[in-house]
Design a protein around this motif. Structure first.
Motif, PDB file in Angstrom:
ATOM      1  N   LEU A  12       0.844  -1.195   0.000  1.00 11.03           N
ATOM      2  CA  LEU A  12       0.000   0.000   0.000  1.00 11.03           C
ATOM      3  C   LEU A  12       0.878   1.242   0.000  1.00 11.03           C
ATOM      4  N   SER A  13       0.651   2.123  -0.982  1.00 15.51           N
ATOM      5  CA  SER A  13       1.353   3.410  -1.070  1.00 15.51           C
ATOM      6  C   SER A  13       0.337   4.537  -0.911  1.00 15.51           C
ATOM      7  N   ARG A  14       0.738   5.577  -0.170  1.00 16.68           N
ATOM      8  CA  ARG A  14      -0.126   6.739   0.019  1.00 16.68           C
ATOM      9  C   ARG A  14       0.704   8.021  -0.076  1.00 16.68           C
ATOM     10  N   PHE A  15       0.119   9.060  -0.648  1.00 16.45           N
ATOM     11  CA  PHE A  15       0.793  10.358  -0.616  1.00 16.45           C
ATOM     12  C   PHE A  15      -0.210  11.456  -0.330  1.00 16.45           C
ATOM     13  N   ASP A  16       0.290  12.554   0.240  1.00 16.01           N
ATOM     14  CA  ASP A  16      -0.514  13.721   0.594  1.00 16.01           C
ATOM     15  C   ASP A  16       0.345  14.953   0.303  1.00 16.01           C
ATOM     16  N   LEU A  17      -0.038  15.731  -0.712  1.00 16.19           N
ATOM     17  CA  LEU A  17       0.701  16.921  -1.137  1.00 16.19           C
ATOM     18  C   LEU A  17      -0.162  18.152  -0.906  1.00 16.19           C
TER      19      LEU A  17
END
Length: 388
Positions: free
Chosen positions: A249-254
Motif C-alpha cells: 500500500l502506497s499513500r501520498f498527501d501533497l
C-alpha cells in the motif's frame, strides 16, 4: 425533509452562538477560553523565560458529519516544545478526542506530530479505536446508489512513524509500522457484502513495515498560511508480520499554502492525495471516496476501490480583525482498480462553502462549519481545525 433542514438550523445556531455574546471578542472570550486551558510548565517558564509555555486544552467537543451524525464528547490538545527548542522548532501537537455519536458510534482518535529540538526528528502517526456503522454501495466507481446497505465493525489502528532530518531543514526520511485490525463485523443478511464476499469482508488484520518520507515547511501545523507539505508512505504487509493478507500500500498527501494578495491575509490552499494498493488487498484497505476532509459533500466510502486520486482547492478569508471568516472550496476525484484506468472525464466534482470562528489566535486554530456538495448529494460538517 424536515429533519435535515432542522439539523442545519441547529448546527448553524451552535456555530453562531458566540456572535450573540460578548465572548466572541476581547478579554471576555480570552477569560472563557482559559477555563479550558492549562499550563503544565507555567512555574518553570516564570523562572526561565527561554522555555516554551506548553498548553493543555481540554474541553467538551461537538462535531457533525454525515458518517457519524452529531457527536458529543471531550477533546484534549497538548501543544509543547522540548526544553532547548527555540523559534526554529515548530510547536508539537498531540491531540486526543473521545466521542459518542447519535449513530451509536464510539470513537477514540489521536493524530499526533512531535518535533524534537531543532527539528532533528519528527515523530508522527495515528491511534484510532472505534466501533463504526458504515454505508456500502459496492466496489468500483460505478456502484449504484440504490445498492446502499449498512455494515458495522470494530477497528483498532496504531501507526507510529519516526523520521530523521536529512540533507536539508524540512526534509525527513524514516520508517514505522502500521497495525490495522477489523473485527466483530456485522453485515446485512443477503446483502451485497455477503453475496460478493470481497477479500477480508468478515474482518482482517493488516500489519506492515513502512518506509516514509516527509517534506514539511508549513509555518503553522494546525492552520498554515505558507509552506509546502508532502508525505509519502509505502507499506509491505504480510502474514509473516502477523497480518492476514499479503499486499502493498502506497499513500501520498501533497499540500501547498500561500497568500495570493500582498495586502490581505487571505490564504489559498491546495491538496492532492493518492492511495494505491496491490496484491491480496483486504476490503478494509481499499481507498475510500468522500469524507469530512476531502471530497466534502460525498459520504465517506460512497465509492471504494484499490486506487484513489483526489484534489481540492480552498480559498480562506477573514472578516477584518474579527474572529470570523469564510472559505470556498472546489475539488474532485475518482476511484478505480488500476492507476491506468483513470480518465480526466470521469472525475467526480465537489464544491462548497464554510464558516470559521477563530478559537485560539496564538495557534491560529479554528472551529469550522462546512457545507459540501457532490453529485446529487450535499452534507454538513462541524469540527475543530481545518480540513487540511
Amino acid at each position: 425533509m424536515l429533519y435535515p433542514i432542522f439539523l442545519r438550523v441547529v448546527l448553524l445556531a451552535i456555530f453562531l452562538l458566540p456572535m450573540a455574546t460578548p465572548l466572541a471578542y476581547g478579554q471576555d472570550f480570552k477569560d472563557f477560553k482559559d477555563i479550558f486551558t492549562f499550563y503544565p510548565n507555567k512555574r518553570k517558564v516564570q523562572k526561565d523565560s527561554s522555555r516554551y509555555l506548553a498548553k493543555l486544552v481540554a474541553a467538551p467537543v461537538i462535531s457533525y458529519s454525515p458518517e457519524t451524525s452529531l457527536g458529543i464528547g471531550v477533546g484534549a490538545k497538548y501543544l509543547f516544545k522540548f526544553n532547548g527548542s527555540g523559534p526554529e522548532t515548530r510547536t508539537s501537537n498531540m491531540p486526543a478526542t473521545l466521542q459518542y455519536t447519535l449513530n451509536n458510534q464510539f470513537v477514540l482518535f489521536s493524530g499526533f506530530e512531535v518535533f524534537t529540538n531543532q527539528e532533528e526528528w519528527v515523530i508522527e502517526g495515528n491511534v484510532l479505536v472505534q466501533n463504526y456503522p458504515r454505508l456500502f454501495y459496492g466496489i468500483g466507481r460505478d456502484a449504484p446508489k440504490e445498492n446502499k446497505e449498512e455494515y458495522n465493525y470494530v477497528q483498532v489502528l496504531v501507526e507510529p512513524i519516526f523520521l530523521k532530518q536529512a540533507f536539508f531543514r524540512y526534509l525527513f526520511v524514516g520508517a514505522g509500522v502500521r497495525y490495522n485490525q477489523i473485527f466483530d463485523v456485522q453485515t446485512e443478511a443477503g446483502g451485497i457484502l455477503e453475496t460478493e464476499q470481497p477479500l477480508g469482508y468478515e474482518g482482517s488484520t493488516s500489519m506492515s513495515a513502512e518506509f516514509a518520507m516527509l517534506y514539511d515547511s508549513r509555518n503553522n501545523i494546525l492552520n498554515a498560511n505558507s509552506g509546502w507539505y508532502f508525505e509519502f508512505t509505502h507499506g509491505f504487509y504480510g502474514k509473516v508480520l502477523g497480518g492476514t493478507h499479503n499486499f502493498e500500500l502506497s499513500r501520498f498527501d501533497l499540500r501547498h499554502y500561500f497568500t495570493p494578495f500582498k495586502n490581505k491575509k487571505d490564504v489559498l490552499a491546495v491538496q492532492f492525495i493518492g492511495h494505491f494498493s496491490q496484491g491480496e488487498v483486504p476490503f478494509s484497505e481499499l481507498g475510500l471516496f468522500g469524507g469530512s476532509e476531502i471530497l466534502r459533500g460525498y459520504r465517506e466510502g460512497r465509492y471504494v476501490a484499490r486506487t484513489l486520486l483526489a484534489g481540492q482547492l480552498e480559498y480562506r478569508t477573514t472578516f477584518g480583525d474579527s474572529r470570523y471568516g469564510m472559505v470556498a472550496f472546489v475539488g474532485g476525484g475518482d476511484v478505480n482498480s488500476n492507476l491506468g484506468d483513470f480518465k480526466l472525464g470521469n472525475i467526480r466534482p465537489n464544491f462548497g462553502i464554510g464558516l470559521r470562528f477563530l478559537l485560539d489566535r496564538s495557534e491560529n486554530l479554528n472551529i469550522r462549519l462546512d457545507w459540501g456538495f457532490g453529485e446529487a448529494s450535499n452534507n454538513l460538517y462541524l469540527d475543530i481545525a481545518e480540513a487540511f
